[in-house]
Design an enzyme around this catalytic site. Structure first.
Site, short mmCIF file in Angstrom:
data_model
loop_
_atom_site.label_atom_id
_atom_site.label_comp_id
_atom_site.label_asym_id
_atom_site.label_seq_id
_atom_site.Cartn_x
_atom_site.Cartn_y
_atom_site.Cartn_z
N LYS A 46 -8.24 39.01 -16.13
CA LYS A 46 -7.19 39.43 -17.28
C LYS A 46 -7.18 38.60 -18.54
O LYS A 46 -7.78 37.10 -18.39
CB LYS A 46 -5.94 39.66 -16.71
CG LYS A 46 -5.27 38.38 -15.97
CD LYS A 46 -3.98 38.64 -15.31
CE LYS A 46 -3.54 37.26 -14.85
NZ LYS A 46 -2.08 37.36 -14.34
N ARG A 144 9.04 40.31 -9.39
CA ARG A 144 8.38 40.66 -10.72
C ARG A 144 8.04 42.09 -10.50
O ARG A 144 8.51 43.09 -10.69
CB ARG A 144 7.53 39.59 -10.84
CG ARG A 144 6.93 39.76 -12.39
CD ARG A 144 5.99 38.70 -12.69
NE ARG A 144 4.62 38.58 -11.85
CZ ARG A 144 3.69 37.97 -12.31
NH1 ARG A 144 3.61 36.90 -12.99
NH2 ARG A 144 2.61 38.19 -11.36
N TYR A 264 2.86 17.95 -42.86
CA TYR A 264 4.03 18.73 -43.03
C TYR A 264 5.09 17.77 -42.60
O TYR A 264 4.95 17.14 -41.56
CB TYR A 264 3.95 20.15 -42.33
CG TYR A 264 3.27 21.10 -43.29
CD1 TYR A 264 3.67 21.43 -44.57
CD2 TYR A 264 2.09 21.85 -42.82
CE1 TYR A 264 3.06 22.38 -45.22
CE2 TYR A 264 1.67 22.65 -43.49
CZ TYR A 264 1.86 22.97 -44.54
OH TYR A 264 1.10 24.05 -45.53
N MET A 317 -1.41 25.19 -39.55
CA MET A 317 -1.96 26.71 -39.19
C MET A 317 -3.88 26.38 -39.08
O MET A 317 -4.26 27.15 -38.09
CB MET A 317 -1.68 27.41 -40.35
CG MET A 317 -2.25 29.37 -40.11
SD MET A 317 -1.97 30.29 -41.32
CE MET A 317 -0.14 30.39 -41.40
#
Length: 373
Positions: A46, A144, A264, A317
């Site tokens: 998956k 779940r 940053y 990013m």
């Protein structure tokens, strides 16, 4: 090395190169299969095979001997069926009425985890006049997905639903097997033994990656996932062979004076005159922002040659800054290893405060992807 079928980014246009070691993947599957020699060993693929690519990894696993696969969504099952036409394929995450025809047409098996899903699938089988196979998922403590024990017992009794489709597998999912000795694992094991007794002759599956190491949870079908891809799967136990390698060329090297900040927020301050290398990888590529370094906390490290070099400042990013002061004469074009050469996906995950699963499944699509092994 050969480029994977799913790769779309040419090597000279990518910020980084991701290598999938298919030989290591196959050896990991065989090692897990050997833990339960009386059981079949499936593979959970998956989330695009945990970020490594369904079209790349499934044929390699099939060539190693894997015949049964688990995915989360029908869309993943379609892709898998295209590269493994003879495989048994189960879809874990719910049955939607609008997709029933596709399950039948593609010979895909749903995992039925609620009374409503059982009723919908049974009605469909009655409509088409075919007793189609499906897995029955029973909840033993994860809370779940899955039928409760009373519902599982009711389904096991002769009746319209039980007669309409073929229960090809009865399964449950372990919640805490990666923590050795956790009491919930024993409770789930006992509950699953009760479930299995309700379905005599039906293959049973409880073992996820961690469960493969526990004799009491192996049953008829092992379902390893994360262990296949070389990440940590049991606390205190070394992972299997690493499967992914991520490396990027240096874009620029610059000098930074002591006391200047990098990136940053000015989060990292150079403690001495420093040399900073920049690579074109960032959180848009799945290298998590939380792995960055600040004056308050250390972050991840990368390797240049034989030297481990810490990140300098935040991961942005598209760019990462690295303190290469101790690495000698680093120049643009030199390769930086972000995963590999002793840096595992779990090392990056630890630095980011997460787990190896998230690192793998976040691997970016801007990388040039290639295979080895």
């Amino acid at each position: 090395m050969t480029q994977t079928p799913a790769a779309a980014v040419p090597p000279d246009e990518a910020g980084a190169h991701l290598t999938i070691d298919l030989g290591a993947l196959a050896r990991n599957w065989r090692a897990l299969a050997a833990m339960g020699p009386r059981a079949e060993c499936a593979a959970v693929v998956k989330a695009d095979a945990y970020g490594t690519g369904i079209e790349t990894t499934v044929p390699a696993l099939a060539a190693a001997g894997c015949r049964t696969f688990f995915v989360a969504h029908l869309s993943e099952a379609r892709r898998l069926r295209a590269v493994a036409p003879g495989a048994v394929v189960y879809v874990l995450n719910g049955l939607f009425a609008g997709a029933l025809d596709a399950y039948a047409a593609l010979d895909i098996r749903p995992v039925l985890g609620s009374r409503e899903e059982v009723e919908v699938f049974a009605a469909f089988c009655a409509t088409v006049g075919r007793r189609l196979p499906a897995a029955v998922h029973v909840d033993t403590g994860m809370n779940r997905l899955g039928l409760d024990l009373a519902e599982a017992a009711l389904l096991a009794e002769p009746g319209p639903a039980a007669l309409a489709f073929e229960p090809a597998l009865v399964m449950s999912h372990l919640a805490c097997a990666d923590a050795p000795g956790h009491p919930l694992t024993a409770r789930q094991t006992d509950r699953f033994a009760q479930v299995r007794a309700l379905y005599p002759g039906v293959p049973a599956s409880l073992a996820n990656s961690a469960g493969c190491t526990l004799p009491a949870t192996r049953h008829d079908l092992l379902r390893p996932g994360i262990a296949l891809y070389g990440a940590r799967f049991v606390a205190g136990r070394a992972p299997l062979e690493p499967v992914v390698r991520l490396e990027a060329p240096v874009v620029q090297v610059r000098a930074v004076r002591a006391g200047e900040t990098v990136g940053y927020g000015g989060a990292w301050t150079a403690p001495r005159p420093s040399r900073i290398a920049i690579i074109s990888v960032g959180y848009a590529d799945g290298y998590l922002r939380a792995a960055g370094t600040s004056d308050a906390k250390p972050g991840a490290s990368v390797r240049i040659g034989q030297v481990l070099c810490p990140l300098a400042g935040r991961v942005s990013m598209d760019l990462i800054a690295i303190d290469v002061t101790e690495a000698g004469d680093v120049r643009p074009g030199d390769l930086v290893v972000l995963i590999g050469d002793g840096i595992g996906v779990d090392d990056v995950a630890d630095a980011a405060g997460t787990i190896g699963y998230e690192i793998l499944t976040s691997l970016g699509r801007r990388y040039h992807r290639q295979t080895a092994g």
